[in-house]
Design an enzyme around this catalytic site. Structure first.
Site, mmCIF file in Angstrom:
data_model
loop_
_atom_site.group_PDB
_atom_site.id
_atom_site.type_symbol
_atom_site.label_atom_id
_atom_site.label_comp_id
_atom_site.label_asym_id
_atom_site.label_seq_id
_atom_site.Cartn_x
_atom_site.Cartn_y
_atom_site.Cartn_z
ATOM 1 N N GLY A 1 -7.399 10.220 5.567
ATOM 2 C CA GLY A 1 -6.912 12.076 5.330
ATOM 3 C C GLY A 1 -7.695 12.369 5.752
ATOM 4 O O GLY A 1 -8.708 12.569 7.196
ATOM 5 N N TYR B 1 7.495 10.497 12.174
ATOM 6 C CA TYR B 1 6.384 9.418 12.603
ATOM 7 C C TYR B 1 5.604 8.590 11.917
ATOM 8 O O TYR B 1 5.805 7.204 12.600
ATOM 9 C CB TYR B 1 5.706 10.204 13.413
ATOM 10 C CG TYR B 1 4.801 9.885 14.835
ATOM 11 C CD1 TYR B 1 5.122 8.677 15.528
ATOM 12 C CD2 TYR B 1 3.097 9.650 14.626
ATOM 13 C CE1 TYR B 1 4.540 8.039 16.217
ATOM 14 C CE2 TYR B 1 2.803 9.128 15.466
ATOM 15 C CZ TYR B 1 3.074 8.374 16.368
ATOM 16 O OH TYR B 1 2.481 7.738 17.447
#
Ligand SMILES: O=P(O)(O)OC[C@H]1O[C@H](OP(=O)(O)OP(=O)(O)O)[C@H](O)[C@@H]1O
Ligand SMILES: NC(=O)CC[C@H](N)C(=O)O
Ligand SMILES: [Mg+2]
Length: 510
Positions: free
Chosen positions: A106, A265
């Protein structure tokens, strides 16, 4: 979007490193830049092996055999903050308090103030530009506040409370406290994924795993698993004989908004994230896209549907079926070239598109071709693909994207810091088509994409990359600072990035 993994085996005589290494291969698609494993063996001693490269290159047999211990964590890195220097490979380590290792997926969006806090108030040295090193030190500083000889679960949960209070952004993390436990936690909006699972081993006791995607858990027989909830953490004792994992909702869930781009994706199709099958969302994206195409193109305007391998295949096949048009593999993918979009620099991305994809002229010559991709980001792939289709004799090239136009930074874990590099930045769809050199570009609408992914439980997603509105907001000056660091790194005028920076015990073997 890095990949993270943690395993604690019940049998303390069994080394965990080979399984971590194998699990990393299942997460390779989430980060190709650097890979690392850290294990914890007898007397709380930590062992590590990390560096730039793919898992198979970094994790050599010899290095893996040197990683002792039955508990460990792994990381596959796709850099989104800082640089791609070796020294930013994860997991990261701090010796105080207790010896902690952390692997993070992240991006933090308040690093500017966190850095200041580290510097002015906590006085901890951060040796890299990585936001993950910062996050680890925030956690360490919070844990240190208890000033205890030995740590317990309650202390760890309390320290995490502090982390949640201080840190803003998208984060899923796995970590280890030397000789004590494995732990994992997920941001209060559930932007980044993290799953927990268990399996009964041959001796009838339980092994535990934390992983970014369900595919790793399933492949390693951790058949009972679930997603951690936003704001939830788990602590898994080093030796499961000594107790069960403890879960805690450390802070209330703020919202549950998984990153929509995981389904478009990032994630493997054979993963199920937050109860949503990635494969099925991609099938639905194909059906919806076909409906949109029928509104935009006459029935005779498409002779053949061609996918852009790999990720778009699922969606393109379904789209062709829904349109009633033939599906043809017009581009052959070289299986030895990795994902191009997540490569660290533009030069590498451009040169690898042609190495990766090769057109089959027979499928294009004299045909009106509809090319289907999952997303159009910088346009690196799409421009080359349109070129190849035209060179191969296509009479018309239409380009459809399963995701809407991407016009904003992805701040939680894709390296899209400079939105001027996005092909759709400040452009209408017609201008994008012109820039790509194709006859028309057709995007999925955001509403349709959300419809393809939502369930009864989750109907909101993090969609800032499409709208510019981010669930956590962004600290003033954050994007600017990221661009500044990136420009410095690219201009090479920054401090020297050595091949090997300081490592555990000040030693590194490469
Ligand atoms: O607009 P661009 O900058 O060209 O990026 C978009 C392309 O990059 C990704 O493919 P990638 O090659 O990374 O991986 P894949 O093989 O999984 O499709 C994505 O699937 C698109 O095809
Ligand atoms: N893609 C990611 O999750 C990246 C993690 C972290 N921000 C890094 O750059 O190393
Ligand atoms: Mg692709």
């Amino acid at each position: 979007m890095c990949g993270i993994l943690g395993i604690a085996l019940a049998d303390e005589t069994c080394p965990v490193a080979p399984e971590l290494c194998d699990g990393s291969i299942f997460l390779q698609h989430r980060g190709q830049d650097a890979a690392g494993i850290a294990t914890c063996g007898a007397r709380g001693r930590i062992y590590q092996c990390k560096g730039n490269g793919m898992a198979r290159d970094v994790f050599t047999q010899q290095r893996i055999s040197g990683l002792a211990g039955s508990m460990g964590i792994a990381h596959l890195r796709y850099p989104t903050a800082g640089s791609s220097a070796n020294s930013e490979a994860q997991p990261f380590y701090v010796n105080s308090p207790y010896g902690i290792m952390l692997a993070h997926n992240g991006n933090l969006v308040n690093t500017v103030s966190l850095q200041r806090y580290m510097d002015e108030e906590v006085h901890r040295h951060i040796n890299t530009d990585s936001d993950s090193e910062l996050l680890l030190n925030i956690f360490a500083a919070e844990l240190e506040k208890h000033n205890k000889y030995r740590v317990n679960n309650e202390d760890v949960f309390r320290a995490l409370e502090g982390v949640y209070r201080l840190v803003r952004g998208g984060y899923a993390c796995v970590g280890m406290l030397a000789g004590f436990a494995l732990f994992g936690f997920r941001d209060p909006n559930g932007i980044r994924p993290l799953l927990f699972g268990e399996r009964i081993n041959e001796n009838g006791s339980k092994d535990y795993m934390l992983a970014s995607e369900s595919v790793v858990l399933k492949a390693h027989n951790f058949t009972t698993y679930r997603d951690l909830k936003p704001g939830e953490a788990v602590i898994i004792p080093k030796n499961s004989e000594k107790g069960e994992p403890e879960f805690k909702q450390v802070v209330p869930m703020n919202s549950h908004r998984p990153d929509l781009f995981e389904y478009v994706y990032f994630a493997r199709p054979d993963s199920v994230l937050d109860g949503i099958s990635v494969y099925h969302t991609r099938l639905r994206m194909g059906t919806k896209l076909a409906e949109n195409i029928m509104k935009n193109l006459g029935p005779d305007e498409v002779d053949v549907v061609v996918p852009v391998p790999d990720t778009a295949r699922t969606c393109a096949l379904q789209c062709a079926n829904a349109l009633g048009k033939p599906y043809r593999e017009g581009f052959v993918k070289n299986r030895y070239v990795g994902r191009t979009f997540i490569m660290p620099n533009q030069k590498e991305r451009v040169s690898s598109v042609r190495r990766k994809l090769n057109p089959m002229a027979s499928e294009f010559r004299g045909k009106k071709v509809l090319i289907v991709d999952d997303s159009i980001v910088r346009g690196t792939t799409s421009k080359e693909i349109v070129n190849m289709a035209k060179e191969s004799g296509a009479t018309k090239v239409y380009f459809a994207s399963a995701a809407p136009a991407i016009r904003y930074n992805h701040i939680y874990g894709i390296d899209l810091t400079d939105n001027k590099n996005l092909i759709a930045y400040n452009k209408t769809d017609e201008e994008v088509a012109e820039a790509m050199g194709c006859d028309k570009v057709i995007y999925q609408s955001l509403e349709d994409l959300i419809d393809c992914c939502k369930t009864e439980d989750i109907d909101k997603f993090e969609v800032g990359v499409f709208t510019g509105n981010y669930v956590t907001g962004v600290e003033d000056g954050y994007l600017h600072e990221l661009e500044r660091v990136r420009a410095l790194n690219q201009s090479n005028k920054t401090d020297v990035k050595s091949e090997v920076d300081i490592g555990l015990y000040n030693a590194a073997d490469y």
